[in-house]
Design an enzyme around this catalytic site. Sequence first.
Site, PDB file in Angstrom:
ATOM      1  N   ASP A  55     -19.389  25.872  15.430  1.00 44.91           N
ATOM      2  CA  ASP A  55     -19.409  25.727  16.886  1.00 44.91           C
ATOM      3  C   ASP A  55     -19.541  27.118  17.502  1.00 44.91           C
ATOM      4  O   ASP A  55     -18.593  27.907  17.459  1.00 44.91           O
ATOM      5  CB  ASP A  55     -18.102  25.054  17.353  1.00 44.91           C
ATOM      6  CG  ASP A  55     -18.046  24.902  18.879  1.00 44.91           C
ATOM      7  OD1 ASP A  55     -17.073  24.313  19.368  1.00 44.91           O
ATOM      8  OD2 ASP A  55     -18.981  25.407  19.561  1.00 44.91           O
ATOM      9  N   SER A 119     -35.552  28.717  30.372  1.00 51.03           N
ATOM     10  CA  SER A 119     -36.269  27.481  30.686  1.00 51.03           C
ATOM     11  C   SER A 119     -36.900  27.546  32.065  1.00 51.03           C
ATOM     12  O   SER A 119     -36.431  28.262  32.946  1.00 51.03           O
ATOM     13  CB  SER A 119     -35.270  26.322  30.652  1.00 51.03           C
ATOM     14  OG  SER A 119     -35.750  25.242  31.411  1.00 51.03           O
ATOM     15  N   ALA A 120     -37.946  26.758  32.253  1.00 45.39           N
ATOM     16  CA  ALA A 120     -38.591  26.627  33.567  1.00 45.39           C
ATOM     17  C   ALA A 120     -37.630  26.003  34.567  1.00 45.39           C
ATOM     18  O   ALA A 120     -37.876  26.035  35.778  1.00 45.39           O
ATOM     19  CB  ALA A 120     -39.843  25.773  33.443  1.00 45.39           C
ATOM     20  N   TYR A 150     -27.767  22.785  34.278  1.00 42.03           N
ATOM     21  CA  TYR A 150     -28.563  23.396  33.196  1.00 42.03           C
ATOM     22  C   TYR A 150     -29.332  24.631  33.651  1.00 42.03           C
ATOM     23  O   TYR A 150     -29.338  25.672  33.004  1.00 42.03           O
ATOM     24  CB  TYR A 150     -29.537  22.339  32.672  1.00 42.03           C
ATOM     25  CG  TYR A 150     -30.436  22.797  31.569  1.00 42.03           C
ATOM     26  CD1 TYR A 150     -31.786  23.033  31.809  1.00 42.03           C
ATOM     27  CD2 TYR A 150     -29.954  22.973  30.275  1.00 42.03           C
ATOM     28  CE1 TYR A 150     -32.628  23.444  30.799  1.00 42.03           C
ATOM     29  CE2 TYR A 150     -30.790  23.378  29.251  1.00 42.03           C
ATOM     30  CZ  TYR A 150     -32.133  23.606  29.524  1.00 42.03           C
ATOM     31  OH  TYR A 150     -32.966  24.016  28.523  1.00 42.03           O
ATOM     32  N   ASN A 179     -41.262  22.790  28.875  1.00 41.30           N
ATOM     33  CA  ASN A 179     -41.312  21.483  28.237  1.00 41.30           C
ATOM     34  C   ASN A 179     -42.045  21.464  26.899  1.00 41.30           C
ATOM     35  O   ASN A 179     -43.187  20.999  26.785  1.00 41.30           O
ATOM     36  CB  ASN A 179     -41.916  20.425  29.173  1.00 41.30           C
ATOM     37  CG  ASN A 179     -41.318  19.066  28.916  1.00 41.30           C
ATOM     38  OD1 ASN A 179     -41.274  18.646  27.764  1.00 41.30           O
ATOM     39  ND2 ASN A 179     -40.835  18.412  29.955  1.00 41.30           N
ATOM     40  N   LYS A 193     -37.378  14.250  25.882  1.00 45.80           N
ATOM     41  CA  LYS A 193     -38.169  14.618  27.058  1.00 45.80           C
ATOM     42  C   LYS A 193     -39.373  13.671  27.169  1.00 45.80           C
ATOM     43  O   LYS A 193     -39.607  12.846  26.292  1.00 45.80           O
ATOM     44  CB  LYS A 193     -38.599  16.081  26.955  1.00 45.80           C
ATOM     45  CG  LYS A 193     -37.412  17.027  27.209  1.00 45.80           C
ATOM     46  CD  LYS A 193     -37.820  18.468  27.192  1.00 45.80           C
ATOM     47  CE  LYS A 193     -37.759  19.005  25.780  1.00 45.80           C
ATOM     48  NZ  LYS A 193     -37.906  20.458  25.724  1.00 45.80           N
ATOM     49  N   ALA A 194     -40.139  13.839  28.247  1.00 50.82           N
ATOM     50  CA  ALA A 194     -41.163  12.844  28.562  1.00 50.82           C
ATOM     51  C   ALA A 194     -42.196  12.623  27.459  1.00 50.82           C
ATOM     52  O   ALA A 194     -42.502  11.464  27.127  1.00 50.82           O
ATOM     53  CB  ALA A 194     -41.853  13.233  29.866  1.00 50.82           C
ATOM     54  N   THR A 222     -45.864  16.022  38.341  1.00 51.15           N
ATOM     55  CA  THR A 222     -46.716  16.797  37.422  1.00 51.15           C
ATOM     56  C   THR A 222     -45.892  17.765  36.582  1.00 51.15           C
ATOM     57  O   THR A 222     -44.845  18.261  37.009  1.00 51.15           O
ATOM     58  CB  THR A 222     -47.757  17.626  38.224  1.00 51.15           C
ATOM     59  OG1 THR A 222     -47.067  18.423  39.198  1.00 51.15           O
ATOM     60  CG2 THR A 222     -48.774  16.718  38.892  1.00 51.15           C
ATOM     61  N   ARG A 287     -44.371  21.076  38.405  1.00 53.92           N
ATOM     62  CA  ARG A 287     -44.005  22.331  37.710  1.00 53.92           C
ATOM     63  C   ARG A 287     -45.158  22.710  36.782  1.00 53.92           C
ATOM     64  O   ARG A 287     -45.642  21.889  36.015  1.00 53.92           O
ATOM     65  CB  ARG A 287     -42.729  22.147  36.901  1.00 53.92           C
ATOM     66  CG  ARG A 287     -42.321  23.358  36.066  1.00 53.92           C
ATOM     67  CD  ARG A 287     -41.067  23.068  35.284  1.00 53.92           C
ATOM     68  NE  ARG A 287     -39.886  23.009  36.162  1.00 53.92           N
ATOM     69  CZ  ARG A 287     -38.769  22.350  35.858  1.00 53.92           C
ATOM     70  NH1 ARG A 287     -38.698  21.662  34.719  1.00 53.92           N
ATOM     71  NH2 ARG A 287     -37.744  22.361  36.681  1.00 53.92           N
TER      72      ARG A 287
HETATM   73  N1  GKE Z   1     -37.378  12.052  29.709  1.00 55.97           N
HETATM   74  C1  GKE Z   1     -38.180  11.135  30.297  1.00 55.97           C
HETATM   75  N2  GKE Z   1     -38.241   9.868  29.795  1.00 55.97           N
HETATM   76  N3  GKE Z   1     -38.897  11.534  31.400  1.00 55.97           N
HETATM   77  C2  GKE Z   1     -39.692  10.601  31.957  1.00 55.97           C
HETATM   78  C3  GKE Z   1     -39.812   9.283  31.459  1.00 55.97           C
HETATM   79  C4  GKE Z   1     -39.041   8.899  30.335  1.00 55.97           C
HETATM   80  O1  GKE Z   1     -39.076   7.759  29.846  1.00 55.97           O
HETATM   81  N4  GKE Z   1     -40.727   8.610  32.231  1.00 55.97           N
HETATM   82  C5  GKE Z   1     -41.136   9.492  33.162  1.00 55.97           C
HETATM   83  N5  GKE Z   1     -40.501  10.681  33.022  1.00 55.97           N
HETATM   84  C6  GKE Z   1     -40.667  11.831  33.911  1.00 55.97           C
HETATM   85  C7  GKE Z   1     -39.345  12.390  34.417  1.00 55.97           C
HETATM   86  O2  GKE Z   1     -38.841  11.570  35.464  1.00 55.97           O
HETATM   87  C8  GKE Z   1     -39.785  13.758  34.903  1.00 55.97           C
HETATM   88  O3  GKE Z   1     -40.298  13.660  36.213  1.00 55.97           O
HETATM   89  C9  GKE Z   1     -40.920  14.122  33.930  1.00 55.97           C
HETATM   90  O4  GKE Z   1     -41.265  12.909  33.243  1.00 55.97           O
HETATM   91  C10 GKE Z   1     -40.492  15.144  32.886  1.00 55.97           C
HETATM   92  O5  GKE Z   1     -39.235  14.756  32.424  1.00 55.97           O
HETATM   93  P1  GKE Z   1     -38.556  15.533  31.175  1.00 55.97           P
HETATM   94  O6  GKE Z   1     -39.586  15.862  30.173  1.00 55.97           O
HETATM   95  O7  GKE Z   1     -37.386  14.703  30.748  1.00 55.97           O
HETATM   96  O8  GKE Z   1     -37.937  16.873  31.782  1.00 55.97           O
HETATM   97  P2  GKE Z   1     -38.425  17.908  32.887  1.00 55.97           P
HETATM   98  O9  GKE Z   1     -39.757  18.476  32.527  1.00 55.97           O
HETATM   99  O10 GKE Z   1     -38.262  17.363  34.252  1.00 55.97           O
HETATM  100  O11 GKE Z   1     -37.286  19.007  32.723  1.00 55.97           O
HETATM  101  C11 GKE Z   1     -37.101  19.599  31.450  1.00 55.97           C
HETATM  102  O12 GKE Z   1     -37.762  20.849  31.489  1.00 55.97           O
HETATM  103  C12 GKE Z   1     -37.596  21.613  30.296  1.00 55.97           C
HETATM  104  C13 GKE Z   1     -38.276  22.959  30.508  1.00 55.97           C
HETATM  105  O13 GKE Z   1     -39.549  22.746  31.056  1.00 55.97           O
HETATM  106  C14 GKE Z   1     -35.596  19.763  31.239  1.00 55.97           C
HETATM  107  O14 GKE Z   1     -35.041  18.462  31.121  1.00 55.97           O
HETATM  108  C15 GKE Z   1     -35.317  20.570  30.002  1.00 55.97           C
HETATM  109  O15 GKE Z   1     -35.572  19.803  28.851  1.00 55.97           O
HETATM  110  C16 GKE Z   1     -36.142  21.826  29.942  1.00 55.97           C
HETATM  111  O16 GKE Z   1     -35.596  22.761  30.841  1.00 55.97           O
END
Ligand code: GKE
Length: 331
Positions: A55, A119-120, A150, A179, A193-194, A222, A287
């Site tokens: 840890d 992170s972004a 975060y 991402n 993530k997405a 986006t 982003r």
């Molecule tokens: N996770 C997820 N799952 N996101 C989804 C989904 C799903 O089933 N369907 C649509 N989305 C949309 C989310 O609502 C968001 O608008 C976009 O896809 C990206 O979500 P993400 O990949 O979970 O995370 P973000 O890009 O918003 O943010 C992440 O950015 C990373 C750095 O770029 C953070 O969660 C961190 O993982 C990290 O900082």
Amino acid sequence: MSRDLIVVAGAGGFIGGHLVSHFRRNGFENIRAVDIKPFSEWYQHFDGVDNQQLDLMLLENCRKVCDGASEVYCLAADMGGMGFIELNKAKCMLTVLIGTHMLQAAQEAEVERFFYSSSACVYNADKQTSEDVIALKESDAYPAMPEDGYGWEKLFTERMCRHFREDFGLETRIARFHNVYGPHGTWDGGREKAPAAICRKVIQAKFSGKHEIEIWGDGKQTRSFMYIDDCLVGVPAIMHSDILEPINLGTNELVTINQLVDIAEEIGEVKLERRYNLDAPKGVNGRNSDNTKIREYLDWEPGIPLREGLEKTYRWIYDEYVAKYGAARAV
Ligand code: GKE
């Protein structure tokens, strides 16, 4: 030198596991891989590596880990996609203990180089309100208004890295990941993530025969997504560079989430009825990564096309899904 000790904190995770694999493939023989998770839960686990389950919120464990190290890659974090970070802000902020204690231990051990994965999510939310987002430059982190929880942890630790360099001479380097996706990453369970989530949902629809998909938000939001192989070029390059400021590490291939789904459907050879969950965690509306600086510094930028990376990711998740749920229902 190949015998110098390289430490990867967070080695049981997605990017950390790939980094260990990358260093091994490139002839580094002295690697210490550390994660809080039991070895059975590591995404990639290698023999011939000093694997430790510790840890790293605890300073004494960080001291153990940094002892004798030449380079430290600090990626250990309690994190995930929007589904996790929006609902676990205190847990995400506790990761400041890892960054702070790893910096202290690295400085005491006189480590030569210290890499921190930012992170972004540090970027000012007011600059990410439109899907037609202007790609984010490194200076867009200020005035500070990062992702709640975060994002603040990331921005705080960025500044700790800077002050440990300025005040104590610890050579810190920082990349702001945009991402990152690819095989051997989280694809279900809530931290995904997405890219992985959408691949899994398309695969699930094919298995179940229920040809529909739930998309969080309105699908118009986006993002740019960076394939893991670009990350594995960028991280060591930034570590061994003279880039003292936090720098974007992401692609500038901007896509809507609807377009992400289009690509996953094309790979899966299926068309699904789309249901939009406007109450689900959405994060920012837009982003993208401005790669002016990384091009200037490294004469390179991440550029693996989403279509290419997502195909490899989809195929890997499909195999994982079959392994987990059985081939019988695979269609
Ligand atoms: N996770 C997820 N799952 N996101 C989804 C989904 C799903 O089933 N369907 C649509 N989305 C949309 C989310 O609502 C968001 O608008 C976009 O896809 C990206 O979500 P993400 O990949 O979970 O995370 P973000 O890009 O918003 O943010 C992440 O950015 C990373 C750095 O770029 C953070 O969660 C961190 O993982 C990290 O900082």
